[in-house]
Design a protein around this motif. Sequence first.
Motif, PDB file in Angstrom:
ATOM      1  N   LEU A 336      -9.450   7.350  15.874  1.00 57.44           N
ATOM      2  CA  LEU A 336     -10.212   7.488  14.624  1.00 57.44           C
ATOM      3  C   LEU A 336     -11.047   6.231  14.382  1.00 57.44           C
ATOM      4  O   LEU A 336     -10.832   5.482  13.424  1.00 57.44           O
ATOM      5  N   ASN A 337     -12.000   6.023  15.278  1.00 60.38           N
ATOM      6  CA  ASN A 337     -12.885   4.858  15.177  1.00 60.38           C
ATOM      7  C   ASN A 337     -13.793   5.002  13.954  1.00 60.38           C
ATOM      8  O   ASN A 337     -14.113   6.122  13.526  1.00 60.38           O
ATOM      9  N   PRO A 338     -14.237   3.882  13.378  1.00 61.36           N
ATOM     10  CA  PRO A 338     -15.063   3.970  12.170  1.00 61.36           C
ATOM     11  C   PRO A 338     -16.468   4.498  12.464  1.00 61.36           C
ATOM     12  O   PRO A 338     -17.002   4.335  13.559  1.00 61.36           O
ATOM     13  N   HIS A 339     -17.026   5.185  11.456  1.00 56.27           N
ATOM     14  CA  HIS A 339     -18.429   5.608  11.450  1.00 56.27           C
ATOM     15  C   HIS A 339     -18.753   6.666  12.505  1.00 56.27           C
ATOM     16  O   HIS A 339     -19.910   6.789  12.923  1.00 56.27           O
ATOM     17  N   VAL A 340     -17.747   7.430  12.958  1.00 54.61           N
ATOM     18  CA  VAL A 340     -17.991   8.556  13.867  1.00 54.61           C
ATOM     19  C   VAL A 340     -17.139   9.730  13.400  1.00 54.61           C
ATOM     20  O   VAL A 340     -16.083   9.549  12.783  1.00 54.61           O
ATOM     21  N   ASP A 341     -17.597  10.947  13.692  1.00 54.50           N
ATOM     22  CA  ASP A 341     -16.830  12.141  13.341  1.00 54.50           C
ATOM     23  C   ASP A 341     -15.621  12.273  14.258  1.00 54.50           C
ATOM     24  O   ASP A 341     -15.724  12.058  15.472  1.00 54.50           O
ATOM     25  N   ARG A 342     -14.497  12.644  13.661  1.00 55.20           N
ATOM     26  CA  ARG A 342     -13.280  12.857  14.442  1.00 55.20           C
ATOM     27  C   ARG A 342     -12.501  14.043  13.882  1.00 55.20           C
ATOM     28  O   ARG A 342     -12.431  14.241  12.659  1.00 55.20           O
ATOM     29  N   LEU A 343     -11.901  14.833  14.789  1.00 54.38           N
ATOM     30  CA  LEU A 343     -11.074  15.974  14.400  1.00 54.38           C
ATOM     31  C   LEU A 343      -9.661  15.498  14.071  1.00 54.38           C
ATOM     32  O   LEU A 343      -9.093  14.681  14.803  1.00 54.38           O
ATOM     33  N   VAL A 344      -9.103  16.019  12.979  1.00 56.19           N
ATOM     34  CA  VAL A 344      -7.792  15.563  12.523  1.00 56.19           C
ATOM     35  C   VAL A 344      -6.965  16.731  12.005  1.00 56.19           C
ATOM     36  O   VAL A 344      -7.488  17.812  11.707  1.00 56.19           O
ATOM     37  N   LEU A 345      -5.656  16.495  11.939  1.00 60.35           N
ATOM     38  CA  LEU A 345      -4.731  17.358  11.217  1.00 60.35           C
ATOM     39  C   LEU A 345      -4.263  16.557  10.010  1.00 60.35           C
ATOM     40  O   LEU A 345      -3.727  15.458  10.167  1.00 60.35           O
ATOM     41  N   VAL A 346      -4.496  17.085   8.812  1.00 60.48           N
ATOM     42  CA  VAL A 346      -4.256  16.335   7.573  1.00 60.48           C
ATOM     43  C   VAL A 346      -2.968  16.796   6.914  1.00 60.48           C
ATOM     44  O   VAL A 346      -2.694  18.001   6.822  1.00 60.48           O
ATOM     45  N   CYS A 347      -2.191  15.815   6.460  1.00 67.59           N
ATOM     46  CA  CYS A 347      -1.062  16.085   5.568  1.00 67.59           C
ATOM     47  C   CYS A 347      -1.499  15.625   4.182  1.00 67.59           C
ATOM     48  O   CYS A 347      -1.673  14.428   3.935  1.00 67.59           O
ATOM     49  N   ASP A 348      -1.690  16.573   3.274  1.00 67.79           N
ATOM     50  CA  ASP A 348      -2.223  16.321   1.930  1.00 67.79           C
ATOM     51  C   ASP A 348      -1.058  16.426   0.943  1.00 67.79           C
ATOM     52  O   ASP A 348      -0.476  17.496   0.762  1.00 67.79           O
ATOM     53  N   MET A 349      -0.704  15.302   0.306  1.00 65.47           N
ATOM     54  CA  MET A 349       0.506  15.250  -0.519  1.00 65.47           C
ATOM     55  C   MET A 349       0.199  14.888  -1.964  1.00 65.47           C
ATOM     56  O   MET A 349      -0.728  14.122  -2.234  1.00 65.47           O
ATOM     57  N   VAL A 350       0.983  15.424  -2.874  1.00 64.84           N
ATOM     58  CA  VAL A 350       0.978  15.022  -4.270  1.00 64.84           C
ATOM     59  C   VAL A 350       2.321  14.362  -4.551  1.00 64.84           C
ATOM     60  O   VAL A 350       3.385  14.954  -4.323  1.00 64.84           O
ATOM     61  N   ILE A 351       2.273  13.115  -5.045  1.00 66.66           N
ATOM     62  CA  ILE A 351       3.486  12.307  -5.215  1.00 66.66           C
ATOM     63  C   ILE A 351       3.585  11.884  -6.677  1.00 66.66           C
ATOM     64  O   ILE A 351       2.601  11.432  -7.272  1.00 66.66           O
ATOM     65  N   SER A 352       4.762  12.028  -7.239  1.00 67.17           N
ATOM     66  CA  SER A 352       4.963  11.725  -8.659  1.00 67.17           C
ATOM     67  C   SER A 352       4.996  10.224  -8.895  1.00 67.17           C
ATOM     68  O   SER A 352       5.038   9.418  -7.966  1.00 67.17           O
ATOM     69  N   ALA A 353       5.017   9.843 -10.178  1.00 70.25           N
ATOM     70  CA  ALA A 353       5.057   8.426 -10.550  1.00 70.25           C
ATOM     71  C   ALA A 353       6.372   7.774 -10.147  1.00 70.25           C
ATOM     72  O   ALA A 353       6.476   6.542 -10.106  1.00 70.25           O
ATOM     73  N   LYS A 354       7.388   8.596  -9.813  1.00 70.63           N
ATOM     74  CA  LYS A 354       8.670   8.056  -9.363  1.00 70.63           C
ATOM     75  C   LYS A 354       8.847   8.135  -7.858  1.00 70.63           C
ATOM     76  O   LYS A 354       9.923   7.869  -7.324  1.00 70.63           O
ATOM     77  N   GLY A 355       7.786   8.534  -7.134  1.00 74.27           N
ATOM     78  CA  GLY A 355       7.826   8.537  -5.680  1.00 74.27           C
ATOM     79  C   GLY A 355       8.328   9.813  -5.044  1.00 74.27           C
ATOM     80  O   GLY A 355       8.534   9.842  -3.825  1.00 74.27           O
ATOM     81  N   ALA A 356       8.507  10.877  -5.823  1.00 79.81           N
ATOM     82  CA  ALA A 356       8.971  12.147  -5.263  1.00 79.81           C
ATOM     83  C   ALA A 356       7.773  12.958  -4.769  1.00 79.81           C
ATOM     84  O   ALA A 356       6.749  13.049  -5.451  1.00 79.81           O
ATOM     85  N   ALA A 412      10.169   1.767  -4.236  1.00 82.70           N
ATOM     86  CA  ALA A 412      11.212   1.860  -5.267  1.00 82.70           C
ATOM     87  C   ALA A 412      12.057   3.111  -5.049  1.00 82.70           C
ATOM     88  O   ALA A 412      13.292   3.073  -5.170  1.00 82.70           O
ATOM     89  N   GLU A 413      11.395   4.227  -4.697  1.00 82.37           N
ATOM     90  CA  GLU A 413      12.131   5.462  -4.422  1.00 82.37           C
ATOM     91  C   GLU A 413      13.011   5.302  -3.185  1.00 82.37           C
ATOM     92  O   GLU A 413      14.116   5.858  -3.116  1.00 82.37           O
TER      93      GLU A 413
END
Length: 854
Positions: A336-356, A412-413
């Motif tokens: 994933l070099n900078p300034h070039v297009d790259r194919l990825v598999l993304v893990c998209d997460m929502v994390i609470s204020a307590k780290g869950a 902290a979690e």
Amino acid sequence: MPDPKKIKIPSREDILSVLRQSPSPLTLEQVYEHLKLSEEQVPIIERRIMAMERDGQLMPNRKGLLLLATKLDFVAGKVVGHRDGFGFLIRDDRGPDVFMSPREMQKVLHGDRVLVRVTGTDSRGKPEGTIVEVTDRKTNKLVGRLVSERGILLVIPEDQRIKHDILISPKDLGQATPGKVVSVEIVEQPSRHTQPIGRVVEVLGELDDPGMEIEIAVRKFDVPHEFPFGAMDEADRIPDEVQPKDLTCRVDLRDVPFVTIDGEDARDFDDAVYCTPSDSIKGGYRLLVAIADVSHYVKPGSYIDQEATNRGTSVYFPRRVIPMLPEKLSNGLCSLNPHVDRLVLVCDMVISAKGAIKGYQFYNAVIHSAARLTYTQVWDALTDSESPAAREMDMQYSDILNLYDLYKVLFAERQVRGAMEIDSVETQVLLDPFGKIDKIVPKRRNDAHRLIEECMLAANVCAADFLERSKHPGLFRVHEVPTVEKLVNLRAFLKNVGLSLSGGESPTSQDYAEVIKKIQGRPDKDLLQTMLLRSMQQAIYTPHNSGHFGLAYPAYAHFTSPIRRYPDLMVHRSIKALLAKKRYVPLPLDDRDQDGTGPMTDVEAHEELSRWEQAGNWFSSTERRADEASRDVLSWLKCFFMREKVGDTFPGHVSGVTSFGLFVTLDALYVEGLVHVSELGSEYFQYNESMHELRGERSGIRFRLTDPINVQISRVDLDARRIEFRMVQGVKFDSLFKEPQSKSTGKASARRKNTAGRKADVVAQGLTPPVMPEDVVGEAANASGGTAVPKRGTNKRQAADNSRAKAAAEKQRKEEIEKAKRARQKTPAASTKIAASKTKVAKPAAAKSSKKRS
């Protein structure tokens, strides 16, 4: 011609079942008849039977009939040699290792597969065996030094576990000359009465040549280091840039300012991160971890895939890396070099204020990394917002602050969860222009390292949870709970230092974490941390998830490094198959000419699980192989570094205790060597395994882990990668001037006067009398908390009492082990899942909008 994907293939269990039911051995043709094979199935099943013979499940006799190894009184396994000439059989059925005498080891080489008949027990009560047949000669090549002894040419193997010298005929010498390091092909294997014979196939050079230690290690540990033509040809045909057709069915995240954060010397970047405050959870965060989509380019069964499977992992040496994938992928399209297009598999997460982790989703995407940052840059920016590093980051600085805030929450979690945080010193080797060690320095970790580590841990947990919830097999990274025996020994040790470990027969990582908290600030902290670490098991890859003990996760999988670890690539394939509503079935390692994806009907459930188990065992072994090769190179460099220091004296501390001596690590140089037990004094020393100490029978002096000790470098053995120390029996200079307690003679009085005069002369010259290292007995007493060392001449009654007490304690320890084993067998293993709320994750498109708002 029928499609190979649709051919139903009998499993190993089907073949074994036929042979179990038969009253007598069968020929191949008879096995085919019982299995009712078609012509299309025969070539495939032949390869499977050959693999079963190699693994010790089947044994053909001299007439070609197939026998079940389990029906014979034989044990199948792999030979592991020892530098002292004997060896062990590592059994396929995971039973206790079988000792093999030097006489038996004359028939084989380290790594060979054999059938052994257990004939008795050795002096320590362990099973001892006799080799019945060598089923597979694994060591066909080795590396060593060519020598000439009385006109006879020999190659002395670099691997100390191989005690055979290889005979070389003058006609098979090639361009080699005595003294050179060469690679040898074995043309005639050893027997009880004959040495192995070989021919030189490659001349590597002189032993002191730059980089020679790496050339030796890759051949010594059989690390694949040259890509075959087929793999390189496939890599050359891959385009240099991402093609428009590759973007089909991918989320476009090229306007999201992802960044990579790695070390200054990193060449491949397989992960990029982005963090922003969450829109759906108050005080929460949205974390996107993008991992290079290696599976898009490396297809199951391809030449590149086969070579990546053989390697299993990238191998890291000082100043050189042997990659798992060709450089065009590892440093090019999959980095994933900078300034070039790259194919990825993304893990998209929502994390609470307590780290869950409240929710997550995986999807295919394309990104355009905004910057390549280093740990040093990020740490400088976080510690000083006005620093040049912070100003250079420009727009990315606010994103780095978001990442840092999230790290604090996750850390902290982590503490609440009870994950262990062992504070150990890592070292970094700095080399000179000739590739030899210039110096060894401690490696400092800061919050920039930990920030990325927490992001990767979160993604790995989500990957494991996704496989578990989808009921899809996969390779988990499993760290099992400590064994019963190790727990008993650990508790016995902790009891002696006023500590205890909660949790009974099944302690949790939180129980360990509580002990780690209690020992902070103690003078014996390093010793206690070492004991806690040594009580735990080694992490492995397996499809049977039993959680990660050290990290306190119910499920954990490696997802974030598919460029350098094949298990991560398998996890990617499983996740992508699930996203496409398919199922990923790995290819069997003994038959890699089938497609790895397809309907579940192509492979039966037990065969599918067998393939995952086979993969887990193989990739655990390739990981160990890479570690051994790296350690071997580092040991060689350290030995070369220490050769010029023979005779010098250094302070150190005991880093290992064995029945044959002490391993000591030098405080200033971070180099480890052995003090043999014969160097400790002219008395017998008893080894206490549970206490990790050696105790003198007569004097009572004790040597334990982390005890300070002064040593002199006595010998460096470059071939054996071994550094030997001797004890420095130092005393304080002032003790030379003490008045004797008994009545002195005239000669003694004269000596005192002369000694006092010499001391006065030294002081008169304005110099300070030298102070020698403290007496070893005094050090041992200080290390044991000021306990007085018993005087010599302990009476026989006290010795007898001590002996009886020791025997009683050992008996009690064994009873506790047996009791704990019985209790554990009755208690089913607990299993938990990641708690996830019903909060929905925002769609990927929201990532764009968050960027526009910022």
